[in-house]
Design an enzyme around this catalytic site. Sequence first.
Site, mmCIF file in Angstrom:
data_model
loop_
_atom_site.group_PDB
_atom_site.id
_atom_site.type_symbol
_atom_site.label_atom_id
_atom_site.label_comp_id
_atom_site.label_asym_id
_atom_site.label_seq_id
_atom_site.Cartn_x
_atom_site.Cartn_y
_atom_site.Cartn_z
ATOM 1 N N GLN A 18 -7.847 5.961 -5.837
ATOM 2 C CA GLN A 18 -7.784 4.650 -5.185
ATOM 3 C C GLN A 18 -8.031 4.710 -3.684
ATOM 4 O OE1 GLN A 18 -3.946 3.858 -7.568
ATOM 5 N NE2 GLN A 18 -4.736 1.809 -7.178
ATOM 6 N N HIS A 112 -2.794 10.686 -12.020
ATOM 7 C CA HIS A 112 -2.596 9.259 -11.733
ATOM 8 C C HIS A 112 -3.827 8.498 -12.249
ATOM 9 C CE1 HIS A 112 -0.478 6.126 -9.102
ATOM 10 N NE2 HIS A 112 -1.450 5.482 -9.717
ATOM 11 N N ASN A 156 1.525 9.692 -14.172
ATOM 12 C CA ASN A 156 1.884 8.377 -13.658
ATOM 13 C C ASN A 156 1.848 7.316 -14.755
ATOM 14 O OD1 ASN A 156 2.283 6.441 -11.359
ATOM 15 N ND2 ASN A 156 0.381 5.608 -12.214
ATOM 16 N N GLU A 157 2.916 6.563 -14.839
ATOM 17 C CA GLU A 157 3.009 5.449 -15.794
ATOM 18 C C GLU A 157 2.535 5.852 -17.187
ATOM 19 O OE1 GLU A 157 1.368 1.900 -13.991
ATOM 20 O OE2 GLU A 157 3.128 1.721 -12.714
HETATM 21 C C1 BGC Z 1 -0.251 1.980 -10.476
HETATM 22 C C2 BGC Z 1 -1.099 1.892 -9.248
HETATM 23 C C3 BGC Z 1 -1.525 0.457 -9.009
HETATM 24 C C4 BGC Z 1 -0.265 -0.371 -8.789
HETATM 25 C C5 BGC Z 1 -0.491 -1.800 -8.418
HETATM 26 C C6 BGC Z 1 0.692 0.840 -10.674
HETATM 27 O O1 BGC Z 1 0.539 0.456 -11.995
HETATM 28 O O2 BGC Z 1 0.397 3.211 -10.583
HETATM 29 O O3 BGC Z 1 -2.177 2.762 -9.395
HETATM 30 O O4 BGC Z 1 -2.405 0.330 -7.967
HETATM 31 O O5 BGC Z 1 0.500 -0.333 -9.960
HETATM 32 O O6 BGC Z 1 -1.020 -2.539 -9.449
#
Ligand code: BGC
Length: 429
Positions: A18, A112, A156-157
């Site tokens: 990003q 990520h 991540n997530e």
């Molecule tokens: C993610 C980020 C994303 C942010 C805002 C999260 O789900 O880890 O990569 O930019 O939310 O939407």
Amino acid sequence: MKKFPKNFMIGAATAAHQVEGNNVNSDFWTMEQLPGTMYKEPSLNAVDHYHKFKEDIQLLVDAGLNTYRFSIEWARIEPSKGNFDKNEIEHYRQVLEFCHQNNVTPIVTLHHFSSPKWIISEGGWESESTIEYFGNYCRYVVSELGDLIPYICTINEANIGKQISKIMKRVMGNQSNSGKDNNGNIQVGLNFDMKAQMEKYFQALGEAFGIDPRNVQTFHSPRTENGERIIMKCHEKARSVIKEMNPNIQVGITLSLYDHQALPGGEKFVDQEQHEDFLNYLPYLQEDDFLGVQNYSRKIHGPDGVVNPDETTRLTKMGYEYYPEALGNVIRFVAKHWKKPIIVTENGVSTDNDEERVEFIKRALTGVHQCLEEGIQVIGYTYWSLLDNFEWQLGYDQTFGLIAVDRTTQTRYPKESLSFLGNIKKEGL
Ligand code: BGC
């Protein structure tokens, strides 16, 4: 004045794809360039954090913050299968060393969302072989850089694929729905206005990755139950590889967690969502050292399911509700089931009005402070995001950052909210 403990980490977060720019060997880069792409625009140079990381971390330091969460990009470290790039390791070594020189605690995410393109051609996030491949990548990074990394978020997530599956089912199942109405229903930046082009896009996807388009499984693809299991196995593999090499590194995963609230009759939906978003994953996390909590808003459930915001609801630029109190509620819910440290690895708001961001941070951190007073072990908070950046399929329109960037000159413009957050670290709320 509400003070945070001296060793409480307060900072900001980014993710490689990003912000860095030119992540050319990744799956997302490939998808952004395809005909009929779902991406509103390609990431290109992003905000050139790859070259400007010192300037960016310095701004965080000057504001008074002491923590930086960022990700190491697998597609840079292992651009083709089995070939690890020493120069890229050196790049991340410089980032880590710069953090340490400035007394900034680095929290490193190993995955990520973006992956090397080759991993998708090998079956991606639904393939058993990814467990071994991910383990190899983690072993290499930790063998080279482990001494410099106190905290690692493996993935991540990890739960985002399930959230995406649910909403895709809804979009695909409803032929009369252009997809527009679904923007705002998912936490991360996905573009549902493009439903009409989906078929063309999926075909191009298959061609680009050299496999049947139905088998293209990136981290943002709707996920099956088997894919869920594979991702958790990847996490377990990473954790054991890391611990074997360096038991001092604190290891955790991050999860996207809504604050689910029930109106009368909505309780069963709340229970179900809490299970799907969080409780189901707990068996895999028992040996973790911390949990990364990521929260942006709440969802209200009535007797017929999710109640969509009406015209009186205050919305963020992402289209979901502006509701900073969600964070404290989520931490309290998590703490009922998780007795080890919690790090808020993401929380933030996309808005063009920085005063709204200041207010958001103040209200969200008030919730965190209350949790500390209640005895919950929260040890850190990293705001999403340090910089305005590439919000996945939504491109550069979203503005979560504490620092604005003019991408034509790559000039940085720190916002008021950056010093506001720094002051909370220095003086309290
Ligand atoms: C993610 C980020 C994303 C942010 C805002 C999260 O789900 O880890 O990569 O930019 O939310 O939407």
